[in-house]
Scaffold this motif. Structure first.
Motif, mmCIF file in Angstrom:
data_model
loop_
_atom_site.group_PDB
_atom_site.id
_atom_site.type_symbol
_atom_site.label_atom_id
_atom_site.label_comp_id
_atom_site.label_asym_id
_atom_site.label_seq_id
_atom_site.Cartn_x
_atom_site.Cartn_y
_atom_site.Cartn_z
ATOM 1 N N ILE A 68 0.849 -1.183 0.000
ATOM 2 C CA ILE A 68 0.000 0.000 0.000
ATOM 3 C C ILE A 68 0.886 1.234 0.000
ATOM 4 O O ILE A 68 1.669 1.459 0.906
ATOM 5 N N ASP A 69 0.756 2.017 -1.066
ATOM 6 C CA ASP A 69 1.517 3.253 -1.238
ATOM 7 C C ASP A 69 0.723 4.095 -2.228
ATOM 8 O O ASP A 69 0.414 3.619 -3.317
ATOM 9 N N PRO A 70 0.374 5.331 -1.859
ATOM 10 C CA PRO A 70 -0.404 6.169 -2.774
ATOM 11 C C PRO A 70 0.268 6.355 -4.139
ATOM 12 O O PRO A 70 -0.405 6.592 -5.142
ATOM 13 N N ALA A 71 1.577 6.223 -4.194
ATOM 14 C CA ALA A 71 2.313 6.450 -5.444
ATOM 15 C C ALA A 71 2.297 5.238 -6.378
ATOM 16 O O ALA A 71 2.708 5.356 -7.531
ATOM 17 N N ASN A 72 1.842 4.072 -5.911
ATOM 18 C CA ASN A 72 1.921 2.893 -6.774
ATOM 19 C C ASN A 72 0.580 2.469 -7.381
ATOM 20 O O ASN A 72 0.471 1.388 -7.931
ATOM 21 N N VAL A 73 -0.433 3.321 -7.337
ATOM 22 C CA VAL A 73 -1.727 3.009 -7.948
ATOM 23 C C VAL A 73 -1.624 3.217 -9.458
ATOM 24 O O VAL A 73 -1.247 4.288 -9.922
ATOM 25 N N VAL A 74 -1.930 2.163 -10.230
ATOM 26 C CA VAL A 74 -1.819 2.244 -11.690
ATOM 27 C C VAL A 74 -3.166 2.113 -12.402
ATOM 28 O O VAL A 74 -3.268 2.431 -13.584
ATOM 29 N N ASP A 75 -4.190 1.659 -11.690
ATOM 30 C CA ASP A 75 -5.494 1.441 -12.321
ATOM 31 C C ASP A 75 -6.515 1.187 -11.223
ATOM 32 O O ASP A 75 -6.164 1.052 -10.044
ATOM 33 N N GLU A 76 -7.781 1.132 -11.599
ATOM 34 C CA GLU A 76 -8.849 0.774 -10.672
ATOM 35 C C GLU A 76 -9.785 -0.212 -11.354
ATOM 36 O O GLU A 76 -9.942 -0.184 -12.572
ATOM 37 N N LEU A 77 -10.417 -1.068 -10.548
ATOM 38 C CA LEU A 77 -11.395 -2.020 -11.061
ATOM 39 C C LEU A 77 -12.782 -1.601 -10.589
ATOM 40 O O LEU A 77 -12.956 -1.179 -9.449
ATOM 41 N N ALA A 78 -13.752 -1.735 -11.444
ATOM 42 C CA ALA A 78 -15.136 -1.469 -11.090
ATOM 43 C C ALA A 78 -15.711 -2.695 -10.380
ATOM 44 O O ALA A 78 -15.198 -3.806 -10.526
ATOM 45 N N SER A 79 -16.768 -2.497 -9.643
ATOM 46 C CA SER A 79 -17.429 -3.606 -8.963
ATOM 47 C C SER A 79 -17.890 -4.633 -9.991
ATOM 48 O O SER A 79 -18.512 -4.285 -10.996
ATOM 49 N N GLY A 80 -17.539 -5.900 -9.770
ATOM 50 C CA GLY A 80 -17.919 -6.982 -10.671
ATOM 51 C C GLY A 80 -17.003 -7.156 -11.871
ATOM 52 O O GLY A 80 -17.193 -8.069 -12.656
#
Length: 115
Positions: A68-80
């Motif tokens: 967990i590091d705010p700088a390492n977020v590369v994408d997000e997944l939607a529910s489902g």
């Protein structure tokens, strides 16, 4: 009622060139799948072939590393949302692919897969 088409030399040539181009693209695609070990559409890596996960919440962060590091977020997944995944788990993060990790707390393996 059938439609009659007058085949001139120019139309015949254009048709043959188009069909030849389509055939060439098909052959190149087959060669690429074979090189990647994906003949028949199967994934190349046995590590990801049998595992597929689904996001259990909206906005599940995909990270570049299993931490967990705010700088390492590369994408997000939607529910489902469903994605291919690896059987590899580190620090409660499942590897999706190279440089893509997701928390096991916010995903679940799909039924019929082995994760």
């Amino acid at each position: 009622m059938p439609v009659k088409v007058k085949w001139s030399g120019k139309r015949t040539l254009v048709t043959l060139v188009l069909l030849g181009g389509i055939g060439l693209l098909y052959v190149q695609g087959s060669d690429q799948r074979r090189e990647q070990g994906q003949e028949g559409g199967a994934p190349a890596s046995s590590d990801t072939s049998a595992c597929r996960v689904e996001s259990t919440e909206d906005g599940v962060r995909v990270r570049s590393a299993p931490a967990i590091d705010p700088a390492n977020v590369v994408d997000e997944l939607a529910s489902g949302e469903e994605v291919d995944a690896s059987t590899e788990v580190k620090n409660d993060f499942r590897k999706l692919s190279e440089g893509r990790w997701v928390s096991v707390d916010y995903t679940r393996p799909l039924e019929g897969t082995t994760c």
